[in-house]
Design a protein around this motif. Sequence first.
Motif, PDB file in Angstrom:
ATOM      1  N   GLU B  66       5.459  -1.988  -5.808  1.00  0.00           N
ATOM      2  CA  GLU B  66       4.213  -1.323  -5.457  1.00  0.00           C
ATOM      3  C   GLU B  66       3.034  -2.034  -6.095  1.00  0.00           C
ATOM      4  N   SER B  67       1.976  -2.173  -5.310  1.00  0.00           N
ATOM      5  CA  SER B  67       0.696  -2.593  -5.870  1.00  0.00           C
ATOM      6  C   SER B  67      -0.105  -1.313  -6.092  1.00  0.00           C
ATOM      7  N   VAL B  68      -1.362  -1.433  -6.530  1.00  0.00           N
ATOM      8  CA  VAL B  68      -2.157  -0.227  -6.783  1.00  0.00           C
ATOM      9  C   VAL B  68      -2.166   0.663  -5.539  1.00  0.00           C
ATOM     10  N   LYS B  69      -2.339   0.026  -4.379  1.00  0.00           N
ATOM     11  CA  LYS B  69      -2.525   0.811  -3.163  1.00  0.00           C
ATOM     12  C   LYS B  69      -1.337   0.871  -2.221  1.00  0.00           C
ATOM     13  N   ALA B  70      -0.364  -0.025  -2.374  1.00  0.00           N
ATOM     14  CA  ALA B  70       0.644  -0.117  -1.319  1.00  0.00           C
ATOM     15  C   ALA B  70       2.068  -0.140  -1.857  1.00  0.00           C
ATOM     16  N   VAL B  71       2.992   0.303  -1.037  1.00  0.00           N
ATOM     17  CA  VAL B  71       4.410   0.301  -1.364  1.00  0.00           C
ATOM     18  C   VAL B  71       5.122  -0.622  -0.377  1.00  0.00           C
TER      19      VAL B  71
END
Lengths: 380, 136
Positions: B66-71
Motif C-alpha cells: 500500500e502507498s498512502v492512497k492506494a492498495v
Amino acid sequence: MEEIRQIQLYNVHKQMSKLTVFAGFEMPLWYKGITPEHLGVRNSVGIFDISHMGRIMITGADSEHFVNYVITNNVSIIPPNGAQYSVMCNKSGGIIDDFVIYRLEKEKFMMVSNATNREKDHDWLVKNVGGFNVKIEEISNDVAMFAVQGPNAEKTLQEFSTEDLNKFERFKCGYSRLANVEVFLSRTGYTGEDGFEVFVWNASVNKPDYAVKLWNTILRAGKPFGIEACGLGARDTLRLEAGMCLYGNDIDENTTPLEAALSFVVKFQKDNFIGKETLLRQKSEGIKRKRIGIRMIEQGIPRSNFEIYSEKGEKIGRLTSGTFSPLLKQGIGMGYVQTSYAQEGNSVNVRIRDKQAKAKITSFPFYDPEKYGYKRKAFS
Amino acid sequence: MVKVDGYEVSEGLYYTKDFEWVKVEGDKVRVGITDYAQKQLREIVYAELPSPGTTTKQNEPYGTVESVKAVSDLVAPISGTIEEVNAEVQSKPETLNEDPFGKGWLLIVKPSNLQAELANIMDFDKAVEWHKSLAK
C-alpha cells in the motif's frame, strides 16, 4: 462522458506535477509526493491550487435572510469581513453541501463550495430563492484560488504584502493586494493548520496572468521556508488528519449534520431554515449513527468502505475515509458507527480484506493539537 | 541492468505482467516487485506478506502493498512453499522504493513446478520489450 475542464494554471501544473481528474477538472495530484508535501504543510508551509472549487455570490437586500434560510449556521452573527463554516440541507436534513460562507459586505455573501457540487449548489440556491430579493451569481470561472497553509503561511505572504497580515484573525477575511494583484484574503483552510486562502480576481482560464504571477510570487517568497507545492493527495491526507469531512465520502444527502458530528453548525434558535423540522425531530429522537475517528492499533491501513465491528463481532458501521497518516505513521480513518459505540477510547475491529484488525475510536484531530494545527503552542 | 524509459529491468531475472520478478537461486526462487511497480506505487508505506510455511499459487494474490492512497495486490509469479519472508520490508516498507531488486525482495519460495511455470512468464529480453510497450 463529461468534458474534462482545465483550471487557470493547467500549463504550470502540467510541468510540475502528476495530474489527475477530480470532479471533472484536471488537477495536480502530487508534485514531489504526498508525504513530503503533507509534512511540509505541518512543519512549515505549502501552497495548493484550489481553483476548481465553486464560488457563488449572493447579493441583495434579502441576502442575509436568504442565506440564513438555506444554510444551517447563523450568518447574522458574522460581521462584514468574517467567514463561517456551514452546511446546507434538503428538507429531510440530508447535506446538500458543506462550505465556508464569507460575508464581504452587509448584503454581499460568497459561498465557496466543493468542486463536485458546483452546479448542484447553484441550482439549489436558485430553486429556493422564492420571494427573497437576492441575486445569485456563479463567479467560479473568473476567480483563481490558492490555499497557503502551515505555521509559516503568514510569514510567506507577509514577505510581499504591504498590509499587516497579523490583523487577519482566524475566519476573518477582506480585500487586499498581493504583488500588485487584487485579491480577497481569508484566514481559513482545509488542513487543520493556520493559513490563508487567496482568491485572485480577474483570473479566468483564458486570462490566467494574475493567477500565474501570484503563484510564482508565493513560491519564491516561500523558498526560505522550504515551501512545498501540494496536490490533492496531500490535501486529502491533511484534512483527514484534522478530522474534516470530504463531501461525497464522509457526508452526502443521506447523512445529516447531527449524524456527521457537525451539530455545531446547526442553529435551531434561528427562524425557519430548510431541514429544520427533520433535524429537530432527529435531535429529540436521538441519532442512530455517528461520525467517528478510527486509529489503528494493529497493523493495516483502513480504507473507505471497510466494515467496523464491535469487540463481540457485531457489525456496527463502516468507514467513509481512510489513509496512512504521514505524520503519525499509522492507519487512520473516519466513518459511522451505531451511536452506542461512538465513545472515544472504545475498542473496535476494522475488517481489512480477510482480517480483523484492532483499532480505537478517537476524537478529532488525530494529531496532538498542542504540537500541530492552528491551535498549536508557539511555533518557532 | 538496463533502463527502459526510466524504468530499470535487471538481467537474469524472470518477470510477470503483474510487475513481479523471479530469480532462480539453486532449488529456490527469490521474488519481488519491479522497479516499474514501485515507481507507479510511490511512497510505499505498508506491505502485508504471508507467513513462512504457507503456499503460493502462480497468478494468485498472496499479499498487498500500500502507498498512502492506494492498495495493490501482490500476485505470485511461481507456485510453491514460502520458506522466508523479508522482515525488513515489513518494518521499513520504503525499502521497496529504494531497492526493489535488492534489499526489497519479498519472498524466498521453494517452487513446486518451476520449469513449467517459468515458461509462462517473461525472460529478460521479453521483459525489456514489454517495458517498451508500457512506456508508450
